[in-house]
Design an enzyme around this catalytic site. Structure first.
Site, short mmCIF file in Angstrom:
data_model
loop_
_atom_site.label_atom_id
_atom_site.label_comp_id
_atom_site.label_asym_id
_atom_site.label_seq_id
_atom_site.Cartn_x
_atom_site.Cartn_y
_atom_site.Cartn_z
N HIS A 129 -11.45 6.88 5.58
CA HIS A 129 -10.40 5.97 5.03
C HIS A 129 -10.26 4.90 6.37
O HIS A 129 -9.38 4.21 6.19
CB HIS A 129 -9.31 6.67 4.94
CG HIS A 129 -9.01 7.39 3.55
ND1 HIS A 129 -9.13 8.45 3.42
CD2 HIS A 129 -8.58 6.71 2.68
CE1 HIS A 129 -8.89 8.61 1.94
NE2 HIS A 129 -8.50 7.66 1.52
N GLU A 160 -9.16 1.24 -10.16
CA GLU A 160 -9.56 2.67 -9.96
C GLU A 160 -8.41 3.67 -10.48
O GLU A 160 -7.49 3.69 -9.92
CB GLU A 160 -9.99 2.89 -8.62
CG GLU A 160 -11.29 2.34 -7.99
CD GLU A 160 -11.49 2.24 -6.50
OE1 GLU A 160 -12.47 1.62 -5.89
OE2 GLU A 160 -10.69 3.13 -5.98
N ASN A 199 -5.63 2.60 -7.83
CA ASN A 199 -5.93 1.66 -6.75
C ASN A 199 -6.61 0.50 -7.49
O ASN A 199 -7.01 0.51 -8.72
CB ASN A 199 -7.07 2.25 -5.89
CG ASN A 199 -6.92 1.61 -4.40
OD1 ASN A 199 -6.20 0.62 -4.15
ND2 ASN A 199 -7.89 2.03 -3.64
N TYR A 205 0.71 -1.15 0.27
CA TYR A 205 -0.03 -0.14 0.11
C TYR A 205 0.84 1.41 0.06
O TYR A 205 1.87 1.36 0.68
CB TYR A 205 -0.97 -0.04 1.38
CG TYR A 205 -1.82 1.10 1.28
CD1 TYR A 205 -3.11 0.69 0.61
CD2 TYR A 205 -1.63 2.38 1.52
CE1 TYR A 205 -4.11 1.96 0.26
CE2 TYR A 205 -2.50 3.30 1.45
CZ TYR A 205 -3.77 3.08 0.89
OH TYR A 205 -4.52 4.13 0.72
N ARG A 225 -3.70 8.76 -9.02
CA ARG A 225 -3.07 7.45 -8.41
C ARG A 225 -4.04 6.12 -8.80
O ARG A 225 -5.14 6.59 -9.21
CB ARG A 225 -2.93 7.74 -6.88
CG ARG A 225 -4.44 7.35 -6.11
CD ARG A 225 -4.16 7.58 -4.69
NE ARG A 225 -3.38 6.22 -4.19
CZ ARG A 225 -4.07 5.29 -3.47
NH1 ARG A 225 -5.57 5.69 -3.47
NH2 ARG A 225 -3.91 4.22 -2.88
N TYR A 259 -9.40 -7.65 2.99
CA TYR A 259 -9.88 -6.31 2.69
C TYR A 259 -10.25 -6.07 1.30
O TYR A 259 -11.54 -5.44 0.76
CB TYR A 259 -8.92 -5.08 3.01
CG TYR A 259 -9.22 -3.72 2.69
CD1 TYR A 259 -10.36 -3.31 3.07
CD2 TYR A 259 -8.42 -3.05 1.78
CE1 TYR A 259 -10.72 -1.81 3.03
CE2 TYR A 259 -9.11 -1.67 1.28
CZ TYR A 259 -9.77 -1.12 2.10
OH TYR A 259 -10.29 0.22 1.69
N LYS A 260 -9.71 -6.39 0.21
CA LYS A 260 -9.86 -6.50 -1.23
C LYS A 260 -10.73 -7.66 -1.84
O LYS A 260 -11.32 -7.48 -2.83
CB LYS A 260 -8.59 -6.64 -1.92
CG LYS A 260 -7.19 -5.69 -1.63
CD LYS A 260 -7.57 -4.35 -2.77
CE LYS A 260 -6.32 -3.73 -2.39
NZ LYS A 260 -6.50 -2.21 -2.69
#
Ligand code: FES
Lengths: 347, 316
Positions: free
Chosen positions: A193, A265, A225, A37, A223, A316-317
Site C-alpha cells: 500500500h 474496482e 475504489n 479517501y 469496498r 495518483y489516479k
C-alpha cells in the site's frame, strides 16, 4: 433473464461496450459530490436485485470476453499468475467458494455436482466441463487458483496471515490498475500500500489491517475504489506501461467522452475456511464518460468530484494530464442541481 | 460480534475426572462450516441472570462438517463458565455457538511443525494434527500434564511414534533444550498451555537462536476472576459494577453497552477500549497491548483485564 455475452475486445480496436442494462447497474463509486479517501467497508453480498452487489461473484455481459482477454495476457506473461507453494490450500478454498457460489447464484450458467471429493463442474458460457478430485491438483489442468480464476472476472490476491500482518503470497492479476503482482508478491500489507498518498498519515491502513485480521469466515465485506483509464483496457500493468501510457496523449476534446473511462474496482474480502487465508478479489468495471452521463445524477456528480479533487489524488489516479479536458466535457452535464444521496441513479 | 448458530449438544463424555468432551451438531443435521486447524468457537451460556461467553478450541476434524467438538476443563476457581458446562449441559441442550475463528493457525511454510502442549492446552493441537495428516506435513508433538486426571488428550490422541507424553506426577518432565536442538531448518514451534510453559518455551527458543517468526503461542486464557470493581462511562456518566466472577466485558454486556469482540481471550484486539481517566492500576491480562501501551494506562482490553484503585473512566 438469461445473460447475453458481448463480443468485444479490451485492446487493439477496443470494441468494448456497455449495454444500457450494464450502465444502469454500474457500481458508481461516489455517494456524494466530493471524494475523500476512506475505508468505506460494508457487508457483501447484499444490495438491490440486479445490482453487482446482489451475488457473491458478479457475472455480467463482459464475462466471456474478459476471460479471453485474460488468456491473451497470460500467454504473453505467465508471471501474472503466481502462487507460493504454501498457498495451494488457499487456492482450493477459493475454487470451492467460487464454484459453490456461482452454481447457487447462476443456476442456468454453472453447475457443480459434489460426491465427497469427486467433483463435476460445468461452466456453460465458457463451454467447460471438468471432473476432478477436490484437493488433488493432479486432476486439474493447472493449480486450483489459476483454474478457477481463468473462469472468474476480476483480479485475485490471496493473503496469508502471519506475524500480525497480511502477505500477498498468491495472485492472478491481469486487469490491475497499475500495480504488479510480480513486484508485490511476498510483500506485506503496508509494503504494497506504500504508494497511496495521504492514506498513511490518516492511519487508514492500521485500521484496515486490524479490520481484516479480525475478519471471520462467513462474514465477507466489500469496498469500492476507482481510477481513470484511457480506452477500455483491462491490462494497465506497469510492465505494459509502454503500451497504454502513451494513449493518455490521444485524448482530445472531441473524443474524451468516448475514450476516457472511469475504472471502478469492486473489492471484496473473504476469510477462507480451510487455510485461514484471506481472498481479495478486485473486480473491474469500465464505463466511458458518455456512458456515465446517460444518468443525469452521475454526470453532475462526477463533474463535481473530478473538478474539486485534491491534485495529488488526480496525479495518483493517473488523469491529471487530462483533467481540464475531462472536467470541461463533464461540465455540460452539470446544471448545478442538487444530487440525491447514495450511489444509485435516480429512477 | 461474530455470526452465531444454534446447535444441539449430542454427546457429553467425561475424558478424565476434570475434563469433559462436548459434541455439537445442527438440530436438522445441516452441515456446519468447515474450519482450519487451531480454530476456536465462542460458546454462549445463559447462566442465571448472566450471559457468559467462553472461547474453546475445536478438537474435531476441521474437514468434518457434521459436528464440532470441544473439551472443557472444570475450573473450580474460575468465573463459572466451565462449571456451567459441567453441571448444566446435557445431550439435547441447545446452545449458541459462534462460527470458527483462528488465532493459532499452522504456518504452512514450515518444513516441520513442533507442537508443545501443557495440560488443557492440548486442545488446539488436536485439530492441528488432523490438518497435518491431511497435508502430510512432518511434525512432532510433546504433551506435558501434571497428572493423568488432567491429561484429557490421552484419550483423543492417536498412537504415534511422533507423539511424546510426559506426566510430571509420574516423574517425567519435558526437556525443552532437547526438543529445541537439532531441528531441521525451517521448523516452526507452536506452544499452548499455561503462561509458565509458554515463557519457558519462548525463552529456551531465544537461547537456542530460533528466529521469532518461527515461534507461535496461544496462551490458554479465559478471563481470570478477581476483586469486584467499578467503572464509569464517560459519555453517559453511568457507573457499572463488575463482580468478582465477571469480566469487564461481561459486565458491560450485561449493562447493554455494545462492545465489539471476537476471541474474548485478550488476543485479537477487537475489544480494545480507550480509557478516559485512570486513578489506580489496570491489571492487564491480555496479549494484545504492547508494554508501553500497558504502562500508559490509556487503553484496556475489557475481555481480560481488571482494575484496582479509586476510579476508572472508559471512553464509552
Ligand atoms: S475480544 Fe479479543 S482481545 Fe478482547
Amino acid at each position: 433473464m438469461t445473460l447475453q455475452f458481448n463480443d468485444e475486445t479490451f485492446r487493439g480496436d477496443y470494441s468494448y461496450f456497455n449495454t444500457e442494462h450494464a450502465i444502469k447497474r454500474l457500481p458508481f463509486p461516489f455517494d456524494r459530490d466530493e471524494y475523500v479517501y476512506s475505508v468505506n467497508i460494508e457487508a457483501h453480498p447484499g444490495g438491490p436485485k440486479g445490482s453487482p452487489f446482489e451475488f457473491r461473484f458478479d457475472v455480467d455481459e463482459h464475462y466471456v470476453s474478459e476471460m479471453k482477454d485474460r488468456a491473451i495476457t497470460l500467454d504473453d506473461d505467465p508471471l501474472r499468475c503466481q502462487s507460493l507453494p504454501h498457498m495451494e490450500l488457499a487456492g482450493w478454498d477459493l475454487l470451492e467458494i467460487i464454484m459453490v457460489s456461482k452454481a447457487e447464484d447462476y443456476t442456468d450458467l454453472f453447475t457443480l455436482h459434489r460426491d465427497g471429493n469427486r467433483w463435476h463442474w460445468i461452466n456453460r458460457p465458457l463451454g467447460i466441463e471438468q471432473r476432478f478430485t477436490f484437493l488433488d491438483p493432479t486432476t486439474l489442468p493447472c493449480g486450483p487458483m489459476e483454474y478457477i480464476t481463468r473462469q472468474t472476472q476480476g483480479d485475485f490476491a490471496l493473503l496469508h496471515e502471519r506475524d500480525g500482518n497480511l502477505w500477498m503470497d498468491a495472485g492472478m492479476v491481469t486487469s490491475q490498475a497499475d500495480w504488479s503482482l510480480d513486484f508485490d508478491i511476498g510483500m506485506n500489507f503496508f509494503e504494497w500500500h506504500a504508494p497511496v498518498p495521504k492514506a498513511k498519515q490518516m492511519g487508514v491502513f492500521d485500521k484496515a489491517l486490524k479490520f481484516l485480521l479480525a475478519m471471520q469466515q462467513g462474514q465477507s465485506y466489500r469496498r469500492l475504489n476507482w481510477t481513470m483509464t484511457v480506452n477500455p483496457r483491462l491490462d494497465t500493468s506497469p510492465e505494459n506501461y509502454h503500451k497504454w501510457g502513451p494513449e493518455k496523449r490521444t485524448i482530445t476534446p472531441e473524443n474524451v467522452g468516448r475514450k476516457q473511462h472511469l475504472r471502478i474496482e469492486l473489492q471484496s474480502f473473504w476469510r477462507l475456511p480451510r487455510s485461514n487465508a484471506i481472498a481479495f478479489p478486485i473486480r473491474c468495471y469500465l464505463a466511458c464518460l458518455e456512458d456515465i452521463c446517460t444518468q443525469p445524477k452521475w454526470g453532475r456528480r462526477l463533474h463535481r468530484v473530478l473538478r474539486d479533487i485534491d491534485p495529488t489524488l488526480a496525479e495518483y489516479k493517473g488523469f491529471a494530464v487530462n483533467q481540464d479536458m475531462i472536467v470541461n466535457y463533464l461540465s455540460q452535464f452539470d446544471d448545478g442541481a442538487p444530487t440525491s444521496p447514495g450511489i444509485f441513479p435516480d429512477a | 460480534m461474530s455470526k452465531q448458530m444454534m446447535l444441539e449438544v449430542t454427546e457429553v463424555e467425561p475424558l478424565t475426572p476434570l475434563v469433559t468432551r462436548f459434541r455439537f451438531e445442527h438440530p436438522e443435521k445441516a452441515p456446519l462450516p468447515i474450519f482450519s486447524g487451531g480454530a476456536h468457537v465462542v460458546v454462549e451460556m445463559p447462566d442465571g441472570e448472566m450471559l457468559r461467553r467462553n472461547a474453546y478450541s475445536l478438537i474435531s476434524d476441521p474437514n468434518d462438517a457434521s459436528g464440532y467438538e470441544i473439551a472443557v476443563r472444570r475450573e473450580e476457581t474460575g468465573r463459572g463458565g466451565s462449571r456451567y458446562m459441567h453441571s448444566e449441559v446435557t445431550p439435547g441442550t441447545r446452545m449458541r455457538i459462534s462460527v470458527p475463528t483462528n488465532l493459532f493457525a499452522l504456518d504452512p511454510r514450515a518444513r516441520k511443525h513442533v507442537l508443545i502442549a501443557g495440560g488443557i492446552g492440548i486442545t488446539p493441537f488436536l485439530s492441528h494434527l488432523r490438518q497435518l495428516d491431511l497435508l502430510q506435513q512432518p511434525f512432532e508433538l510433546h504433551y506435558a500434564a501434571r497428572s493423568r486426571d488432567e491429561a484429557a488428550g490421552l484419550k483423543l490422541l492417536p498412537k504415534s511414534a511422533r507423539i511424546h507424553v510426559q506426566i510430571s506426577d509420574e516423574g517425567n518432565r519435558m526437556d525443552l533444550g532437547e526438543i529445541l536442538t537439532d531441528q531441521p531448518i525451517g521448523t516452526h514451534v507452536y506452544v499452548c498451555g499455561p503462561e509458565g510453559l509458554i515463557s519457558a518455551v519462548l525463552d529456551a527458543a531465544a537461547r537456542h537462536g530460533w528466529p521469532k517468526g518461527a515461534l507461535h503461542s496461544e496462551a490458554f486464557a479465559s478471563p481470570p476472576p478477581g476483586k469486584p470493581f467499578t467503572v464509569t462511562l464517560a459519555k453517559s456518566g453511568r457507573t457499572i459494577e463488575v463482580s468478582a466472577s465477571q469480566s469487564l466485558l461481561e459486565a458491560l454486556e450485561a449493562a447493554k453497552v455494545e462492545i465489539d469482540w471476537s476471541c474474548r481471550g485478550g488476543a485479537c484486539g477487537r475489544c480494545e477500549t480507550k480509557v478516559a481517566a485512570c486513578d489506580g492500576q489496570i491489571e492487564h491480562n491480555d496479549h494484545w497491548l504492547s508494554r508501553d501501551e500497558r504502562a500508559e494506562q490509556k487503553k484496556i482490553m475489557p475481555c481480560m483485564s481488571r482494575f484496582t484503585g479509586a476510579a476508572l473512566v472508559l471512553d464509552l
